[in-house]
Scaffold this motif. Sequence first.
Motif, PDB file in Angstrom:
ATOM      1  N   ILE A 269       9.751 -66.878 111.081  1.00 49.01           N
ATOM      2  CA  ILE A 269       9.397 -65.572 110.530  1.00 49.01           C
ATOM      3  C   ILE A 269       9.509 -64.516 111.621  1.00 49.01           C
ATOM      4  O   ILE A 269       8.990 -64.696 112.728  1.00 49.01           O
ATOM      5  CB  ILE A 269       7.958 -65.590 109.968  1.00 49.01           C
ATOM      6  CG1 ILE A 269       7.825 -66.679 108.893  1.00 49.01           C
ATOM      7  CG2 ILE A 269       7.582 -64.230 109.398  1.00 49.01           C
ATOM      8  CD1 ILE A 269       6.401 -66.914 108.440  1.00 49.01           C
ATOM      9  N   ARG A 270      10.172 -63.406 111.310  1.00 46.12           N
ATOM     10  CA  ARG A 270      10.289 -62.283 112.242  1.00 46.12           C
ATOM     11  C   ARG A 270       9.278 -61.212 111.862  1.00 46.12           C
ATOM     12  O   ARG A 270       9.201 -60.796 110.695  1.00 46.12           O
ATOM     13  CB  ARG A 270      11.702 -61.713 112.244  1.00 46.12           C
ATOM     14  CG  ARG A 270      12.752 -62.681 112.738  1.00 46.12           C
ATOM     15  CD  ARG A 270      14.140 -62.057 112.692  1.00 46.12           C
ATOM     16  NE  ARG A 270      14.229 -60.927 113.614  1.00 46.12           N
ATOM     17  CZ  ARG A 270      14.607 -59.705 113.253  1.00 46.12           C
ATOM     18  NH1 ARG A 270      14.895 -59.422 111.995  1.00 46.12           N
ATOM     19  NH2 ARG A 270      14.683 -58.733 114.146  1.00 46.12           N
TER      20      ARG A 270
ATOM     21  N   VAL B 203       7.033 -48.993 111.114  1.00 49.51           N
ATOM     22  CA  VAL B 203       6.614 -47.753 110.459  1.00 49.51           C
ATOM     23  C   VAL B 203       6.142 -48.043 109.036  1.00 49.51           C
ATOM     24  O   VAL B 203       5.094 -47.546 108.585  1.00 49.51           O
ATOM     25  CB  VAL B 203       7.765 -46.723 110.456  1.00 49.51           C
ATOM     26  CG1 VAL B 203       7.437 -45.543 109.535  1.00 49.51           C
ATOM     27  CG2 VAL B 203       8.028 -46.227 111.873  1.00 49.51           C
ATOM     28  N   ARG B 204       6.904 -48.844 108.295  1.00 49.86           N
ATOM     29  CA  ARG B 204       6.526 -49.185 106.919  1.00 49.86           C
ATOM     30  C   ARG B 204       5.205 -49.957 106.878  1.00 49.86           C
ATOM     31  O   ARG B 204       4.308 -49.647 106.083  1.00 49.86           O
ATOM     32  CB  ARG B 204       7.647 -50.023 106.273  1.00 49.86           C
ATOM     33  CG  ARG B 204       7.287 -50.537 104.880  1.00 49.86           C
ATOM     34  CD  ARG B 204       8.400 -51.398 104.300  1.00 49.86           C
ATOM     35  NE  ARG B 204       8.799 -52.492 105.174  1.00 49.86           N
ATOM     36  CZ  ARG B 204       8.100 -53.618 105.350  1.00 49.86           C
ATOM     37  NH1 ARG B 204       6.930 -53.786 104.734  1.00 49.86           N
ATOM     38  NH2 ARG B 204       8.542 -54.574 106.147  1.00 49.86           N
TER      39      ARG B 204
ATOM     40  N   ILE C 189       9.494 -58.416 109.078  1.00 48.07           N
ATOM     41  CA  ILE C 189      10.668 -57.553 109.087  1.00 48.07           C
ATOM     42  C   ILE C 189      11.547 -57.965 107.906  1.00 48.07           C
ATOM     43  O   ILE C 189      11.996 -59.114 107.822  1.00 48.07           O
ATOM     44  CB  ILE C 189      11.439 -57.690 110.408  1.00 48.07           C
ATOM     45  CG1 ILE C 189      10.536 -57.326 111.590  1.00 48.07           C
ATOM     46  CG2 ILE C 189      12.695 -56.821 110.387  1.00 48.07           C
ATOM     47  CD1 ILE C 189      11.157 -57.614 112.951  1.00 48.07           C
ATOM     48  N   GLU C 190      11.751 -57.040 106.994  1.00 47.79           N
ATOM     49  CA  GLU C 190      12.551 -57.342 105.816  1.00 47.79           C
ATOM     50  C   GLU C 190      14.037 -57.277 106.145  1.00 47.79           C
ATOM     51  O   GLU C 190      14.460 -56.678 107.142  1.00 47.79           O
ATOM     52  CB  GLU C 190      12.219 -56.350 104.696  1.00 47.79           C
ATOM     53  CG  GLU C 190      10.748 -56.317 104.290  1.00 47.79           C
ATOM     54  CD  GLU C 190      10.274 -57.607 103.648  1.00 47.79           C
ATOM     55  OE1 GLU C 190      11.146 -58.446 103.297  1.00 47.79           O
ATOM     56  OE2 GLU C 190       9.047 -57.785 103.497  1.00 47.79           O
ATOM     57  N   ALA C 191      14.844 -57.897 105.291  1.00 49.31           N
ATOM     58  CA  ALA C 191      16.300 -57.901 105.480  1.00 49.31           C
ATOM     59  C   ALA C 191      16.826 -56.473 105.555  1.00 49.31           C
ATOM     60  O   ALA C 191      16.476 -55.624 104.731  1.00 49.31           O
ATOM     61  CB  ALA C 191      16.970 -58.654 104.334  1.00 49.31           C
ATOM     62  N   GLY C 192      17.651 -56.208 106.557  1.00 52.18           N
ATOM     63  CA  GLY C 192      18.250 -54.893 106.720  1.00 52.18           C
ATOM     64  C   GLY C 192      17.413 -53.902 107.496  1.00 52.18           C
ATOM     65  O   GLY C 192      17.877 -52.793 107.781  1.00 52.18           O
ATOM     66  N   GLU C 193      16.172 -54.268 107.843  1.00 53.70           N
ATOM     67  CA  GLU C 193      15.299 -53.364 108.585  1.00 53.70           C
ATOM     68  C   GLU C 193      15.446 -53.571 110.090  1.00 53.70           C
ATOM     69  O   GLU C 193      15.618 -54.698 110.558  1.00 53.70           O
ATOM     70  CB  GLU C 193      13.827 -53.595 108.227  1.00 53.70           C
ATOM     71  CG  GLU C 193      13.381 -53.014 106.916  1.00 53.70           C
ATOM     72  CD  GLU C 193      11.878 -53.169 106.718  1.00 53.70           C
ATOM     73  OE1 GLU C 193      11.246 -52.232 106.202  1.00 53.70           O
ATOM     74  OE2 GLU C 193      11.337 -54.243 107.071  1.00 53.70           O
ATOM     75  N   THR C 194      15.336 -52.479 110.834  1.00 55.28           N
ATOM     76  CA  THR C 194      15.153 -52.585 112.271  1.00 55.28           C
ATOM     77  C   THR C 194      13.677 -52.855 112.544  1.00 55.28           C
ATOM     78  O   THR C 194      12.822 -52.710 111.652  1.00 55.28           O
ATOM     79  CB  THR C 194      15.574 -51.301 112.990  1.00 55.28           C
ATOM     80  OG1 THR C 194      14.683 -50.244 112.587  1.00 55.28           O
ATOM     81  CG2 THR C 194      17.010 -50.920 112.651  1.00 55.28           C
ATOM     82  N   VAL C 195      13.370 -53.229 113.786  1.00 57.31           N
ATOM     83  CA  VAL C 195      11.974 -53.448 114.156  1.00 57.31           C
ATOM     84  C   VAL C 195      11.165 -52.175 113.929  1.00 57.31           C
ATOM     85  O   VAL C 195      10.069 -52.211 113.348  1.00 57.31           O
ATOM     86  CB  VAL C 195      11.858 -53.903 115.626  1.00 57.31           C
ATOM     87  CG1 VAL C 195      10.414 -53.890 116.092  1.00 57.31           C
ATOM     88  CG2 VAL C 195      12.463 -55.286 115.807  1.00 57.31           C
TER      89      VAL C 195
END
Length: 330
Positions: A6-7, A53-54, A42-48
């Motif tokens: 998990i990231r 932020v989300r 970290i969801e797919a397509g997201e940067t760290v």
Amino acid sequence: MSKPYIRVAAGLILDQRGRLLLGQRPEGKAWPGWWEFPGGKIEAGETVEQALVRELDEELGIHATHIYPWVVHVHEYPKTVVELAFCQVTAWTGEPHGRENQALDWVDPWDIRLDESEHPIAPGGGSLLPAATPPLRWLRLPKCYRISQIGGPEHLETWLGELRQELMRGLRLVQFREPTWQGDADSLHQAFVATLTLCRQHDARCLINSVHPRAWWPQADGIQLRAADAQRILQEDTRPPGWLGVSAHQAQDIDCARQLQADFVVLGHVLPTASHPHDAPLGWDAFQTLANQAHRPVFAIGGQSTATLETARLHGAHGIAALRGALLED
């Protein structure tokens, strides 16, 4: 059967007083009642940064406006392997509050016990998640690392005077490194002892570079290993006592630092320097790529000063190291 990997993006939220925000995991989640750093998957397509932020908006109702990438750390739990991208968050809009009914607490990182328990203990008595131990230790490292360049016994008093001024203005980490000393061994040792004594008078750590005799190492607060020396120490399978830094120039050196469980890495040279006029610098992009592989704090070296500290931190550096010029704790 392999464990799920998990990231996670995790934020060390620090206010202007240096206090750290902790959140308590609510009932219904794994490890309920334990304290942690806010963040999440970290969801797919997201940067760290996007993920952080989300997550901070969802968990705390704040919008992070100043984020420093810091250390990527992998921790193995009983059922999962978690890759934590730790970031330092120093500015935000909104007032943090538990949007998931979790308790929050602002704590002084220096009040968290790290040595008396298997898990770090917060001031109120609660335990932090096991993965919280390394970043709390790393957070206590100063952001500026001064490296000596005395040259010879005739320059010692000048060096001590300059160092005293820097220590009085906040410097807390010094390395004694004199590979081209113009004097005998006795005068070199006297310079080391004088530097070490002055540092301890100001509650600063003084590490000794591995270019100097091993018999001197136990006197210092730790060792800064040259890259080649780190490889030799790794073959000996003996980690030197005290704080351990490893100098790195390439991925192989970073890997050696991980295997030695070094406390930090000094990576460079990042920018052009007079001491390496014919060697191409890493540049900030390559520095950040290597720093992400270190899994521990990284000091940028090469062309560094207080003017480059912000840029260094935005590229994943914990701080900066330098031979020349005053380095002051921010």
